[in-house]
Structure formats: C-alpha cells, structure tokens
Write a protein that holds these residues in place. Structure first.
Motif, short mmCIF file in Angstrom:
data_model
loop_
_atom_site.label_atom_id
_atom_site.label_comp_id
_atom_site.label_asym_id
_atom_site.label_seq_id
_atom_site.Cartn_x
_atom_site.Cartn_y
_atom_site.Cartn_z
N MET A 1 38.12 22.74 -51.42
CA MET A 1 38.32 24.17 -51.61
C MET A 1 38.45 24.46 -53.11
SD MET A 1 41.31 26.61 -49.98
CE MET A 1 40.85 26.17 -48.30
N ASP A 2 37.57 25.35 -53.62
CA ASP A 2 37.65 25.66 -55.04
C ASP A 2 38.76 26.67 -55.31
OD1 ASP A 2 36.70 28.25 -54.47
OD2 ASP A 2 34.64 27.76 -54.97
N ALA A 3 38.97 27.01 -56.59
CA ALA A 3 40.11 27.84 -56.99
C ALA A 3 40.06 29.22 -56.35
CB ALA A 3 40.16 27.94 -58.51
N LEU A 4 38.85 29.83 -56.29
CA LEU A 4 38.74 31.17 -55.71
C LEU A 4 39.02 31.13 -54.21
CD1 LEU A 4 38.18 34.14 -56.11
CD2 LEU A 4 35.72 33.67 -55.87
N GLU A 5 38.46 30.14 -53.53
CA GLU A 5 38.72 30.01 -52.10
C GLU A 5 40.20 29.81 -51.84
OE1 GLU A 5 35.04 28.05 -49.78
OE2 GLU A 5 35.83 26.79 -51.38
N ARG A 6 40.86 28.99 -52.66
CA ARG A 6 42.29 28.77 -52.52
C ARG A 6 43.07 30.06 -52.72
NH1 ARG A 6 45.52 26.22 -49.75
NH2 ARG A 6 44.23 24.35 -50.08
N TYR A 7 42.66 30.86 -53.71
CA TYR A 7 43.32 32.14 -53.97
C TYR A 7 43.20 33.05 -52.75
CZ TYR A 7 44.63 36.49 -56.26
OH TYR A 7 45.26 37.67 -56.58
N ILE A 8 41.98 33.15 -52.20
CA ILE A 8 41.76 33.98 -51.02
C ILE A 8 42.62 33.50 -49.87
CG2 ILE A 8 40.05 34.66 -49.28
CD1 ILE A 8 37.94 34.49 -51.56
N HIS A 9 42.64 32.19 -49.65
CA HIS A 9 43.43 31.59 -48.59
C HIS A 9 44.92 31.92 -48.77
CE1 HIS A 9 45.67 28.34 -46.57
NE2 HIS A 9 44.64 28.27 -45.73
N ASP A 10 45.41 31.75 -49.99
CA ASP A 10 46.84 31.94 -50.26
C ASP A 10 47.27 33.39 -50.21
OD1 ASP A 10 47.03 29.22 -50.56
OD2 ASP A 10 47.10 29.26 -52.76
N HIS A 11 46.33 34.32 -50.36
CA HIS A 11 46.67 35.74 -50.37
C HIS A 11 46.18 36.46 -49.12
CE1 HIS A 11 47.42 34.65 -54.54
NE2 HIS A 11 48.19 35.72 -54.61
N THR A 12 45.88 35.70 -48.09
CA THR A 12 45.60 36.23 -46.76
C THR A 12 46.77 35.87 -45.86
OG1 THR A 12 43.20 36.08 -47.01
CG2 THR A 12 44.06 36.08 -44.76
N GLU A 13 47.15 36.77 -44.96
CA GLU A 13 48.27 36.51 -44.07
C GLU A 13 48.13 35.12 -43.44
OE1 GLU A 13 50.54 38.53 -40.22
OE2 GLU A 13 48.79 39.49 -41.10
N PRO A 14 49.18 34.31 -43.46
CA PRO A 14 49.10 32.94 -42.94
C PRO A 14 48.67 32.90 -41.47
CG PRO A 14 51.12 33.26 -44.17
CD PRO A 14 50.50 34.62 -44.01
N GLU A 15 48.02 31.81 -41.09
CA GLU A 15 47.62 31.66 -39.71
C GLU A 15 48.81 31.23 -38.86
OE1 GLU A 15 44.58 28.65 -39.41
OE2 GLU A 15 45.61 27.36 -40.85
N GLU A 16 48.74 31.55 -37.58
CA GLU A 16 49.78 31.13 -36.65
C GLU A 16 49.82 29.61 -36.55
OE1 GLU A 16 48.93 33.02 -32.96
OE2 GLU A 16 49.15 35.07 -33.75
N GLU A 17 50.97 29.07 -36.24
CA GLU A 17 51.13 27.61 -36.18
C GLU A 17 50.20 27.00 -35.13
OE1 GLU A 17 51.77 23.85 -36.77
OE2 GLU A 17 52.53 25.42 -38.10
N LEU A 18 50.01 27.66 -33.99
CA LEU A 18 49.12 27.12 -32.96
C LEU A 18 47.69 27.03 -33.48
CD1 LEU A 18 48.95 26.17 -29.98
CD2 LEU A 18 48.31 28.52 -29.39
N LEU A 19 47.25 28.03 -34.23
CA LEU A 19 45.90 28.01 -34.80
C LEU A 19 45.79 26.91 -35.86
CD1 LEU A 19 45.07 31.80 -35.14
CD2 LEU A 19 44.12 30.17 -33.49
N ARG A 20 46.85 26.71 -36.63
CA ARG A 20 46.85 25.64 -37.62
C ARG A 20 46.71 24.27 -36.93
NH1 ARG A 20 51.33 26.82 -39.92
NH2 ARG A 20 50.40 28.32 -41.36
N GLU A 21 47.40 24.12 -35.82
CA GLU A 21 47.30 22.88 -35.05
C GLU A 21 45.90 22.70 -34.48
OE1 GLU A 21 49.10 20.97 -30.93
OE2 GLU A 21 50.29 22.47 -32.00
N LEU A 22 45.33 23.79 -33.97
CA LEU A 22 43.96 23.72 -33.42
C LEU A 22 42.96 23.35 -34.51
CD1 LEU A 22 41.79 24.14 -31.30
CD2 LEU A 22 42.01 26.62 -31.64
N ASP A 23 43.14 23.91 -35.70
CA ASP A 23 42.28 23.57 -36.83
C ASP A 23 42.36 22.07 -37.12
OD1 ASP A 23 41.38 23.13 -39.59
OD2 ASP A 23 41.33 25.30 -39.78
N ARG A 24 43.57 21.54 -37.19
CA ARG A 24 43.75 20.11 -37.48
C ARG A 24 43.09 19.24 -36.41
NH1 ARG A 24 49.18 21.60 -38.90
NH2 ARG A 24 49.87 20.91 -36.84
#
Length: 215
Positions: A1-24
């Motif tokens: 993930m480049d710096a801009l993508e990281r910025y977008i990720h960090d400044h978007t409402e966090p994902e729910e824990e269940l979705l984070r688990e599904l991603d993993r």
C-alpha cells in the motif's frame, strides 16, 4: 500500500471487526483474494445503499461475502439483499459470516448461475451490484434490462454498480483475440454509454466502478 492509499485508508471510517476478520481469512485461504471488495470500496457501497435506501438489492458474485455484508449494513431492517454465487465451494465460508453478522438476516445466498436465478426471484430491484464472471457482464445487463424478451428486473431510478470495469487498464489497450474477459468488459461499457435508457459515470476507485442509473 503506497502513501496515498494508506492516507485514504486511515481517513475512511474503520471497517467492522467481522469484516476485518473476513478480509484476513480471505487472504489466507483464497487463491485470488484481490476479488474481495475491501475496506474503502466496502464503505462506499454501504454509503451508496444508505443514500439510495433500496428495499430490494441484487448482488451478482458473492465471493466470500464482504460486499454483501457491507451493503447489508446500510440496508433498513425490512430490506433484503439477494446475492448469487456460481462457485458452490464458497457457500460455507460466506454463509458462516452472514450467520455471525447482525446484518446477516437481511441476506439470502443463492448458489448457481445469476442468469438463471435472478429472473426467478420475482421482483424488480432498486439496486444491483454486478461483480460476477466478467465474460457475462453484457448478459447480466441484458437480463436486468429485460432485453431479449425477458421481464425487466429494474425500474426508473434503479442504480446499477458494475465492479472491475477498468480491468487493470486493459480496457484502454489493444485486446488479445483470446482475451474474452476484456472483450466483454469493453462491450459492457460501450453498451452502457450508448443506451439512452440509462446515465452513467465511471469512477476509478480500485479497479473501476461503473455507476449507472436507469432513467
């Protein structure tokens, strides 16, 4: 993930824990985890659903269920999402996450061909998310619009969202004769922009979304 993508990720409402688990789990178990919608696109889909307030949603291509759960989070309590997945090996994993989600009761998972299943669901859809077999995108559109003699599955104001519409930029490059995926996506994009029944805009988020509104 480049710096801009990281910025977008960090400044978007966090994902729910269940979705984070599904991603993993998707990245651990699946051969092509990039097919997962992911955090930012998932939040965008949820936001669109909240704005449109659809009662009936169709998803073509469930994969492991991330996008279905994202959209279901934005649905009102009495709304329903029908999601269709062609690969029966994905059924158990997707359904297990639906069962664990507080939004899962709004989701019905169907296994098989969307071209066969969607017309049998007996409704017009307020929103449809197209993320199935890229080679079938033109057929999905014809099915939804009722072209070819079938009953239309949309109405004036229906929103269609087609994913992977830029196909890593291949749609703007010379296309190999045997590249059926790119050929179909180019045909789909052309069908949309030439169809007076709809209006659209392509948004270059991730691999591209074609946002389409039925007039």
């Amino acid at each position: 993930m480049d710096a801009l993508e990281r910025y977008i990720h960090d400044h978007t409402e966090p994902e729910e824990e269940l979705l984070r688990e599904l991603d993993r789990e998707t990245h651990q178990r699946m051969i092509a985890p990039r097919m997962l919608s992911g955090h930012v696109q998932g939040r965008l889909l949820e936001m669109i659903v909240r704005m449109v307030r659809p009662q009936r949603v169709l998803e073509i291509g469930t994969f492991t269920g991330y996008s279905a759960l994202s959209m279901a989070a934005g649905l009102e309590a009495d709304a329903r999402l029908d999601t269709v997945e062609a690969d029966d090996e994905l059924e158990e994993m997707a359904q297990s996450y639906f069962d664990r989600s507080p939004h899962g009761a709004k989701i019905r998972l169907h296994i098989g061909s969307a071209l066969e299943i969607a017309p049998t669901l007996g409704t017009e859809f307020d929103l449809a998310f197209i993320d199935g077999d890229k080679r079938e995108y033109p057929d999905y559109y014809r099915m939804l619009m009722g072209d070819g003699g079938g009953k239309t599955l949309v109405h004036s104001g229906t929103i269609l969202i087609a994913d992977n519409i830029l196909w890593s930029g291949k749609v703007a490059e010379p296309i190999a004769r045997n590249d059926r995926h790119t050929q179909a996506l180019v045909e789909f994009n052309r069908m949309i922009v030439e169809d007076p029944r709809v209006e659209n805009v392509i948004v270059p988020i991730r691999d591209g979304l074609n946002l389409i509104r039925v007039k």
